[in-house]
Design an enzyme around this catalytic site. Structure first.
Site, mmCIF file in Angstrom:
data_model
loop_
_atom_site.group_PDB
_atom_site.id
_atom_site.type_symbol
_atom_site.label_atom_id
_atom_site.label_comp_id
_atom_site.label_asym_id
_atom_site.label_seq_id
_atom_site.Cartn_x
_atom_site.Cartn_y
_atom_site.Cartn_z
ATOM 1 C CE LYS A 89 -3.871 2.150 2.535
ATOM 2 N NZ LYS A 89 -4.783 2.057 3.695
ATOM 3 C CB SER A 98 -8.047 4.019 2.869
ATOM 4 O OG SER A 98 -7.200 3.339 3.782
ATOM 5 C CB SER A 152 -8.451 1.269 5.809
ATOM 6 O OG SER A 152 -9.081 2.522 5.772
#
Lengths: 95, 487, 483
Positions: B75, B150, B174
């Site tokens: 990420k 997210s 997330s």
């Protein structure tokens, strides 16, 4: 809870966010809606409840006082927007 | 070819030279090249360095490491030395991190090959991956739908088989929410289990790194390499990490026998979409069939979670994001006339709208005269929420619940309505506030869109979570379904 | 109207650690810009603070030394403001739960009386970097070497009533932190920074007037001048019907005045909250006990001991215990004299605070740099005490030692033939000669102007080149004149 545009302007100023008048107006509506949701906190009975700052009830671990050489300044300053003679530059601040 | 093999099998085949790291890396790079233009899951590509690293591994550099040659994606919230680390923001579009996050360092030390950085909501603020400076990510199960957020890029990349595993971070859901929306397995460990060093902070008291993979077994292998004490993170916990994979093997199919699983009634009340409810009920029936004892429990302060979270997280965010000032790195506006201009335009232009919203909410709730009513109050309600869980775990071993009220929504559907977006997080926020470990496990579909089952365990009981999910995945195949077009 | 001055001091004490408070970067002063600023100090995205344990120990030592409460649990908070030398956009400090609270320091006032100054709190915080406003034409340069240096901010009660009291307190605090070994005390390098909160009120009033805070005072002399200026300014404003504005002011030593820093007067809203990257600091009794065991003898206790052990007056004892180095020098000197400490204490004190400190001041040296060692000075004092030389000759020997003209007092006395003449026959010769050469003075003496004996004795001393024992000369002269 509704936030006035003046209040939004103040908060934007605190947070150093440059916003134009249209943005201020939009944010005023949006932030008011968010604060409406958040307002339900008021109803909660928190008598004798200790605030919880961390998920785990732990104490700080203390590090030994040992200095370690710092990574090269060039590594850090290669990504800086403006540097000269090893210092970061910002527009002149008048004291 | 490799899609069907677990990470452990891949690692075993790589170690036994039945498969070369270059071959495996190329396989995934090809898939990325073929599919990612449509999905937009990766925002930085490391093709050449990945191939070089794979070749080095084939030459023996990482022999003996548990994941030698296994491809992975990070990420873009994790700092990667020499690679742009944008956090999904214009603010860091030009930021090439001069150091590696602990998670990145550890996964590299475990032998993984990083293929790139995954798309995400800007500074991890969002539940749909639409706030990214690099554009929305599409859900591989239906490309008109959001992947969740997210960590949407990581979840979608794993779902589309572009990478076998990816890292993520979970502040209010997330990892679990995009895992549920994309039909992959995702784990958010206990707060303090995985180092936050080098993971760009959103809300420090909530942020926790974790991972996505196809299965619980794969998650166990990846988490193993990520977890553990880090002296550079004061909130990292000095506590031995159990051997997760060994725990799965040892307990096997009987894992759920006799386990008490609590269903919090607040998570099954009004708001939960009927079709999703049926999927969750079926999953719970499977747990029961495997010997689990199902009991109803109550988490009475659940309804305070959204308001508590949307005070605390923005407050911490407004503070954490103060460092982005255009002075030492990151975006700087053109030709600032003075210092104030430098600050206000760099931050006004560098941050997107959702981030600005949260910064302002945060600055407001911390400001003079409001602190007690908002911030301090929310810290107290946070304790009430955490207490609910410790009370519940006196009675049950595990909690099972839906991850979201409904499957993925359409791109753009909630973008202009932040409040409805926030309310969407109602089932994932409480465990984040309590710092508990949680998982999302694929449990079925509604109209072709995946539904996730949320599992929560007591603090530091990741083994229990993984064991339960693994046992469930032994008799169900939801986790091995592939979206059409990405087989 | 008679005005009363009210002063409280806020002192930033830079802790003498190896590494910074939240990062492992070194703290040494004077390095190339930004070469001692780590990823944590420049606040790269993703970095985290970890507390330096030595900082907690030093703050605990300080708390014990001022007889304060050591908080069993203290919390670091974030104080937010934007400034380019503050890389995170917030300073990590302590707000609601400081590590040290409710202490005091006793000072000796100019009239010799003692006064207790309350210390409200002392909290830990990190220093900011430096803004270089003059180095570039259009830009301000930012050097973050200092960012993250550990500081104790010590906040006094508004207990002081004059600039002299404030200086006495600041000096005492300055001595104390050096005693404790927690600060190098270098005011020029900013290791010990004093801000003065000053207000005035009509005599007899119990309410406080509006105060100003004066910054940038980097010596005790400037502290005194800055406060005196500020008191006068405030009285002038009030007496001409004006009101005092609560503000921050800057002392300008060149102009000897304080100036308003209006540019910084924007209303602050620091938005303090507990730093979520840091857990509470928990100090148990064991930790406190270990710190207590490490405490050196503190100035007040040392002063009392000096008075008892060396038979010194309060003023001498206080002056000698002002600095740990000076006190150590004194004790080593008396030890080197040998014999009874109570006998040699006073002469040693006189030598150290008289000739030695005069010579050191003249050369701009500190006690640690003294060319005369405690052993050498002790040897000299011993020779005066046993009448080998007179006190006057002693001064010459001291100067010779100071200039490095000999290894020891004995060696110099020997080499220069300065040994005192105690032989009565030899002295008698000088006395007879002087009586013979000065008939007028002898006549005057015998007529009752006995004071003139001083002149005659002086002549003897001169004739003997100072080496005759003055006491013996006096006695013999008196006896001869009485004949």
């Amino acid at each position: 809870m509704s936030l006035s545009e003046e209040q939004v302007r103040n908060v934007a100023r605190l947070a150093r966010l440059g916003l134009d008048d249209d943005q201020i107006a939009e944010y005023a509506g949006e932030l008011s809606n968010i604060l409406d949701v958040v307002a339900s906190l008021e109803q909660a009975d928190t008598t004798d409840v200790e605030p919880m700052a961390h998920p785990l009830d732990l104490a700080a671990r203390l590090r030994a006082d040992e200095a370690v050489a710092v990574q090269s300044r060039e590594d850090f300053q290669a990504i800086a927007p403006a540097v000269a003679e090893g210092v970061y530059l910002v527009p002149k601040v008048i004291e | 070819m490799s899609d069907e093999r677990s990470i452990r099998q891949l690692a075993g085949d790589l170690a036994a030279k039945k498969l070369s790291a270059v071959e495996l890396t190329d396989h995934f790079l090809k898939r990325i090249a073929a599919h990612d233009e449509r999905l937009n899951t990766l925002i930085s590509h490391s093709e050449s360095t990945a191939r070089e690293r794979a070749a080095a591994i084939d030459a023996g550099t990482d022999a003996g490491t548990p994941l030698a040659g296994v491809p992975i994606a990070h990420k873009d919230i994790f700092c990667t030395r020499g690679v742009r680390t944008s956090c999904g923001s214009r603010m860091l579009d030009n930021f090439v991190a001069p150091y590696d996050a602990t998670v990145v360092e550890r996964l590299a030390a475990a032998g993984t090959v990083s293929l790139g950085k995954t798309n995400m909501d800007e500074f991890a603020m969002g539940s749909s991956n639409e706030t990214s400076f690099y554009g929305a990510v599409r859900n591989p199960w239906h490309t008109d739908y959001v992947p969740g957020g997210s960590s949407g890029g990581s979840a979608a990349a794993v779902a589309a088989g572009l990478v076998p595993a990816a890292t993520g971070s979970d502040t209010g859901g997330s990892i679990r929410q995009p895992a549920a929306f994309c039909g992959v397995t995702g784990i958010k460990p206990t707060y303090g289990r995985v180092s936050r060093y080098g993971m760009i902070a959103f809300a420090s008291s909530l942020d926790q790194g974790g991972c996505f993979a196809r299965s619980a077994e794969d998650c166990a292998a990846v988490l193993q390499a990520m977890a553990g004490f880090d002296e550079r993170d004061s909130t990292s916990v000095e506590r031995a990490v159990p051997d997760y994979s060994a725990a799965l093997d040892a307990q096997g199919d009987d894992f759920l026998k006799g386990m008490k699983v609590g269903l919090p009634k607040e998570y099954f009340a009004e708001g939960l979409d009927d079709a999703s409810r049926q999927v969750i009920n079926a999953a719970i029936a499977e747990f029961e069939a495997r010997g689990a004892e199902i009991v109803e429990i109550t988490l009475p302060h659940t309804d305070l979670a959204v308001s508590t979270y949307y005070v605390l997280a923005p407050a911490e965010a407004s503070s954490n994001l103060a460092r982005f000032d255009g002075v030492r790195y990151g975006y700087r506006c053109d030709n600032p006339v003075d210092l104030e201009d430098l600050y206000t335009r760099s931050r006004g232009e560098g941050f997107g709208r959702e981030v600005q919203r949260r910064i302002m909410v945060g600055a407001y709730v911390l400001s003079a005269g409001y602190y007690d009513a908002y911030y301090l109050k929310a810290q107290k309600t946070r304790r009430l929420i955490a207490r609910d869980f410790s009370d519940a775990f006196d009675k049950v071993d595990l909690i099972a619940a839906p991850v979201t009220q409904a499957p993925a929504f359409k791109l753009g559907e909630k973008l202009d309505d932040p409040v409805s977006m926030y309310l969407n997080d109602v089932y994932t926020l409480p465990a984040s506030l309590a710092g508990l470990p949680g998982m999302s496990v694929p449990a079925g579909f509604v109209d072709g869109l995946p539904v996730g089952l949320q599992l929560l365990a007591p603090w530091f009981e990741e083994s229990r979570l993984l064991g339960a999910a693994h046992a469930y995945q032994q008799s169900t195949d939801w986790h091995s379904k592939r979206p059409a077009g990405f087989e | 109207m008679a005005w009363e001055t009210v002063i409280g001091l806020e002192v930033h004490i830079q802790l003498a650690t190896q590494s910074k408070i939240f990062s492992t970067a070194p703290t040494a002063y004077g390095a190339e810009p930004n070469t001692q600023a780590s990823a944590v100090d420049i606040a790269l995205p993703g970095v985290l603070p970890v507390i330096n344990g030595q900082v907690i120990r030093m703050a605990t030592l300080f708390g014990l030394a001022i007889d304060a409460d050591i908080a069993p649990k203290s919390v670091f908070a974030r104080k937010h403001y934007f400034y380019p030398d503050l890389p995170k956009g917030y300073q990590i400090s302590q707000f609601e739960l400081p590590i040290v609270a409710d202490g005091h320091l006793d000072i000796v006032l100019p009239d010799g009386t003692e006064k207790r100054v309350g210390i409200t709190r002392a909290h830990l915080e990190e220093d900011a970097g430096k803004s270089l406003h003059e180095a570039f034409d259009r830009d301000t340069g930012i050097d973050l070497n200092r960012a993250g240096t550990p500081l104790v901010e010590c906040v006094s009660e508004p207990d002081m009533r004059s600039a002299a009291e404030a200086v006495a307190y600041a000096r005492k605090l300055h001595a104390l932190v050096q005693y404790l070994g927690i600060c190098d005390g270098n005011m020029q390098e900013g290791s010990f920074r004093v801000d003065a909160n000053v207000s005035v009120r009509p005599g007899g009033s119990t309410e406080f007037g509006t105060r100003t805070e004066t910054k940038n005072v980097n010596s005790f002399r400037f502290l005194e001048k800055a406060i005196e200026f500020e008191v006068e300014r405030q009285i002038d404003v009030l007496e001409s019907g004006g009101t005092i504005v609560q503000e921050t002011r800057l002392y300008d030593p060149d102009a000897d005045e304080t100036r308003s820093m209006r540019s910084k007067e924007e209303a602050h809203d620091y938005r303090y909250f507990p730093d979520p990257d840091l857990l509470p600091v928990v100090i148990d009794e064991e930790f406190v006990a270990a710190a207590r065991a490490d405490l050196p003898e503190l100035p007040d206790a040392k002063r009392e001991r000096f008075m008892a052990e060396y038979a010194l007056g309060r003023e001498d004892a206080a002056a000698l215990t002002n600095s740990r180095a000076l006190a150590n020098y004194f004790e080593a000197t008396v030890a080197a004299v040998g014999g009874d400490a109570a006998t040699h204490g006073k002469p040693a004190a006189n030598w150290i605070m008289g000739d030695l400190s005069g010579a050191l001041n003249r050369e701009g040296l500190t006690i640690a740099q003294s060319p005369v060692s405690a052993e050498q000075l002790g040897g000299l004092i011993a020779r005066v005490a046993d009448n080998t030389i007179s006190g006057k000759i002693g001064k010459d020997v001291f100067e010779a030692l100071f200039k490095g003209e000999g290894e020891s007092a004995d060696a110099i006395i020997e080499a220069k033939g300065l040994k005192q003449i105690t032989d009565s026959g030899e002295i008698e010769g000088f006395v007879d000669q002087v009586i013979a050469d000065n008939p007028d003075q002898v006549e005057q003496y015998r007529e009752g102007k006995t004071k003139v004996i001083g002149f005659l004795v002086g002549q003897v001393m001169k004739a003997s080149k100072g080496k005759a024992n003055p006491k013996e000369v006096n006695q013999m002269m008196a006896a001869k004149l009485a004949e």
